[in-house]
Motif scaffolding. Structure first.
Motif, PDB file in Angstrom:
ATOM      1  N   GLN A 587      38.862  46.509  34.627  1.00 17.45           N
ATOM      2  CA  GLN A 587      38.720  45.136  34.125  1.00 17.45           C
ATOM      3  C   GLN A 587      39.996  44.332  34.329  1.00 17.45           C
ATOM      4  N   LYS A 588      41.153  44.988  34.163  1.00 12.55           N
ATOM      5  CA  LYS A 588      42.416  44.282  34.394  1.00 12.55           C
ATOM      6  C   LYS A 588      42.549  43.839  35.839  1.00 12.55           C
ATOM      7  N   ARG A 589      42.120  44.700  36.758  1.00 17.74           N
ATOM      8  CA  ARG A 589      42.178  44.324  38.161  1.00 17.74           C
ATOM      9  C   ARG A 589      41.240  43.158  38.464  1.00 17.74           C
ATOM     10  N   ALA A 590      40.058  43.134  37.798  1.00 23.07           N
ATOM     11  CA  ALA A 590      39.119  42.024  38.009  1.00 23.07           C
ATOM     12  C   ALA A 590      39.679  40.714  37.455  1.00 23.07           C
ATOM     13  N   ARG A 591      40.334  40.754  36.266  1.00 21.58           N
ATOM     14  CA  ARG A 591      40.908  39.538  35.683  1.00 21.58           C
ATOM     15  C   ARG A 591      42.101  39.041  36.484  1.00 21.58           C
ATOM     16  N   ALA A 592      42.770  39.971  37.186  1.00 16.87           N
ATOM     17  CA  ALA A 592      43.933  39.555  37.975  1.00 16.87           C
ATOM     18  C   ALA A 592      43.520  38.667  39.137  1.00 16.87           C
ATOM     19  N   GLN A 593      42.270  38.719  39.620  1.00 18.28           N
ATOM     20  CA  GLN A 593      41.797  37.856  40.706  1.00 18.28           C
ATOM     21  C   GLN A 593      41.539  36.429  40.236  1.00 18.28           C
ATOM     22  N   TYR A 594      41.297  36.221  38.947  1.00 14.65           N
ATOM     23  CA  TYR A 594      41.015  34.900  38.375  1.00 14.65           C
ATOM     24  C   TYR A 594      41.981  34.668  37.224  1.00 14.65           C
ATOM     25  N   PRO A 595      43.091  34.026  37.517  1.00 19.33           N
ATOM     26  CA  PRO A 595      44.061  33.826  36.418  1.00 19.33           C
ATOM     27  C   PRO A 595      43.539  32.895  35.331  1.00 19.33           C
ATOM     28  N   ASP A 596      42.654  31.896  35.716  1.00 13.48           N
ATOM     29  CA  ASP A 596      42.069  31.010  34.709  1.00 13.48           C
ATOM     30  C   ASP A 596      40.829  31.656  34.133  1.00 13.48           C
ATOM     31  N   ALA A 597      40.060  30.832  33.408  1.00 10.67           N
ATOM     32  CA  ALA A 597      38.822  31.347  32.828  1.00 10.67           C
ATOM     33  C   ALA A 597      37.835  31.679  33.936  1.00 10.67           C
TER      34      ALA A 597
END
Length: 663
Positions: A587-597
């Protein structure tokens, strides 16, 4: 199909692990507290139920006694894995098989039949003995052969001497001993040429006192390389030298001819009686032994059933009268007169040189036999073998159809190394297939190679490590007594009758120097069995482990099962934590692709423009003037679907779920 099966197996495995997990939660602390509160082991319960001070004391005691338990367990397991044995002795009484009896003459051949083969060797031996004796009185190199006034090279054939010579070593100067060649000749028969790499060959007068006889063994490959076998006695040196030279001579003779040169059974075995039944030389199995020539085995059990002894005592044993014909011995080859005999098991090869005994001529030798049966435990308790099939050495004595023995293995191993190192086989041992015996003509370096191999500790240790003792063995303990036979009062008629029965066609007279009487019998019917048994068994190990655990911790097997259960729970919690950690990392790797919401579905869908929806005046066909793109009105795009309108009211869903649970 395969993927579906793997998914079902994974789900089943997870469900099983969930059922095995009996703790109250999925944290290590909660599981440990649950275990201490529910285990049957006494110490952990007091740790969580007592106050702070007693909790510390009980924790220390539990840790101390648990350490003692593991220390004792380590000692017990190490003791069990050492596979020690205990020996027990039992005595029984039964009718026993009479042992196989092998008898040989001390001389392997009759001198009258091999004299023509040993003529040159005998002449060299006589001349060498004369030189050795004269070296103490005058110049050694000026000594002549017996009954000759000419030079040695003119009266003796030095071919054999050049192959393996005898020398005198003068040790007056320990730093540089002097080597004296008895004949001072090289291979061509001329004067000896000293080698710079070896001690000088010089004349030594009677002033030299510290002289020893040695055998000079040289290798003729590349540069000459020589070794010296020293002897403290000239008699011993001459005997060993003669044996080595005669071995090379007899190695070239076919086996059927050497058998004819030995003592025949009808000449050697004059009388035979087993119990109350008469026997003769036809009841003996002939076998050729390189050390003793023709040997004869009674009750070998190869072609017939083994004989049993009905009663103990001399009257129920084997009685033999042997003629050794001592007057026909080879003078320099055999210095011992008598019969060589050995008691052994049926179908086993007799190694008389190692295990045999001598019976003296002119005596009656009585041998009382006691039986010891040895029963050893095999692997892993000892490195013994049942039949030699697990020994990495080819048994060369299988040609006799005999059982395995460590003596056969050691000799087979040495013969294999002899062939590998020297390129030929030694005369005293059986030959592998395709190998010939060593002799000085075809293999000039064989004596040097053989002596080097025999004195090599590494080669001997290799054979010792490769061969194994037999697990089951029978040993015959002998009690030997002797008396003069026949007596002076009866020797005339006994020798007269034996001479007449031996050869009625001529007037042959036996004497005391060539006659032997043997009595072989069971001294008693009590046999001893020495058997091995395991000193530590699995039952002993389990009872000892349980005793230590119960004494120090008050536990049982069920406590160990509980401990195993808690280990499974710990592992399952670890698997869950690792799985959760992996999901979180993903999940952290997925959120790293989209810094905004994260974008909504509407934002992710690309707007679709309907090219068919155009203003009429946007472009007039045929008109030369066209409006610029900025002047055109913005065309509406096709709006994305409103997915929120399809969403179920969360409150309604929650109410329905609660109603379902209530129902």
């Amino acid at each position: 199909m395969f993927t579906g099966s793997m998914m079902n197996l994974k789900k089943y495995f997870i469900r099983v692990l969930h059922r095995l997990q009996k703790g109250p939660g999925y944290t290590y602390k909660e599981l440990l507290v649950w275990y201490c509160d529910n285990t049957n082991t006494h110490g952990p319960k007091r740790i969580i139920r007592e106050g702070p001070k007693k909790k510390f004391i009980w924790f220390f005691l539990t840790l101390l006694f648990a350490s003692l338990v593991f220390w004792q367990w380590g000692i017990l397991i190490t003791t069990y894995l050492s596979y020690s044995v205990s020996s027990s002795l039992s005595i029984g009484f039964k009718t026993m098989k009479f042992p196989a009896v092998t008898v040989c003459n001390a001389s392997p051949f009759k001198y009258s039949k091999v004299r023509h083969l040993l003529r040159e060797l005998d002449e060299l031996t006589e001349a060498a003995l004369e030189r050795i004796l004269q070296s103490k009185n005058r110049d050694a190199t000026s000594a002549l052969p017996l009954n000759s006034s000419e030079t040695p090279s003119q009266t003796l054939n030095l071919r054999l001497w050049n192959q393996i010579p005898l020398v005198l070593i003068d040790e007056s100067d320990p730093e540089r001993p002097v080597i004296i060649d008895l004949f001072e000749t090289d291979e061509s028969g001329s004067g000896a040429q000293p080698n710079n790499s070896s001690p000088a060959l010089v004349n030594v007068t009677s002033e030299a006192k510290k002289q020893k006889v040695a055998m000079k063994l040289c290798s003729r490959k590349a540069l000459p390389n020589c070794i010296y076998r020293n002897f403290t006695s000239a008699a011993q040196a001459v005997t060993e030298w003669y044996i080595l030279q005669s071995t090379s001579i007899f190695a070239k003779i076919p086996r059927n001819e050497t058998v004819e040169m030995g003592y025949q059974p009808e000449d050697m075995i004059l009388a035979c009686l087993y119990g109350a039944e008469p026997c003769s030389y036809r009841n003996f199995t002939p076998i050729y032994h390189p050390d003793h020539g023709n040997c004869y085995i009674f009750n070998w059990g190869k072609d017939e059933e083994a004989l049993f002894s009905s009663n103990p005592g001399a009257e129920f044993g084997l009685k033999l009268i042997l003629d050794i014909s001592q007057q026909d011995y080879i003078p320099y080859l055999t210095s011992t007169a008598g019969a060589r005999l050995m008691l052994h098991e049926q179908r086993s090869f007799p190694f008389l040189k190692d295990l045999g005994i001598y019976a003296m001529s002119g005596t009656e030798t009585s041998i009382g036999v006691l039986v010891d049966e040895l029963e050893r435990m095999g692997f892993p308790y000892s490195d013994c073998t049942m039949n030699g099939s697990d020994v990495p050495v080819k048994n060369l004595y299988n040609e006799y159809n005999t059982t395995y023995s460590i003596q056969a293995c050691l000799r087979s191993c040495f013969q294999a190394q002899m062939f590998e190192t020297c390129g030929c086989g030694h005369y005293l041992f059986p030959l592998p297939e395709g190998v010939s015996y060593c002799n000085s003509e075809d293999d000039p370096d064989w004596a040097y190679c053989y002596s080097s191999l025999r004195s090599s500790i590494g080669h001997r240790q290799f054979c010792i490590d490769s061969c194994k003792e037999t697990c089951n063995d029978i040993q015959y303990k002998m009690t030997i007594s002797m008396a003069d036979w026949p007596s002076e009062a009866s020797e005339d008629w006994i020798f007269h009758i034996l001479s007449y029965e031996r050869d009625q066609s001529r007037n042959a007279t036996l004497d005391r120097n060539g006659i032997i009487k043997l009595n072989i019998y069971f001294q008693e019917y009590n046999y001893r069995t020495i058997s091995e048994s395991a000193a530590t068994t699995i039952v002993w190990l389990l009872s000892s482990l349980g005793g230590q655990f119960g004494f120090w911790m008050g536990g049982s097997v069920l406590c160990l099962i509980e401990f195993g259960e808690i280990i499974i729970d710990f592992l399952w919690i670890t698997v869950i934590k690792i799985s959760n950690w992996g999901k979180g990392l993903k999940q952290k790797r997925a959120r790293a692709q989209y810094p905004d919401a994260p974008p909504t579905v509407s934002e992710l869908v690309e707007a679709h423009i309907n090219l068919g929806f155009q203003h009429e005046d946007a472009h007039i066909p045929g008109s030369c003037d066209a409006l610029p793109p900025e002047a055109l009105p913005q065309e509406p795009g096709t709006p994305p679907p409103n997915y929120d309108s399809l969403r179920v009211d969360p409150l309604a869903g929650a109410d329905s779920d609660s109603e379902a649970e209530a129902s």
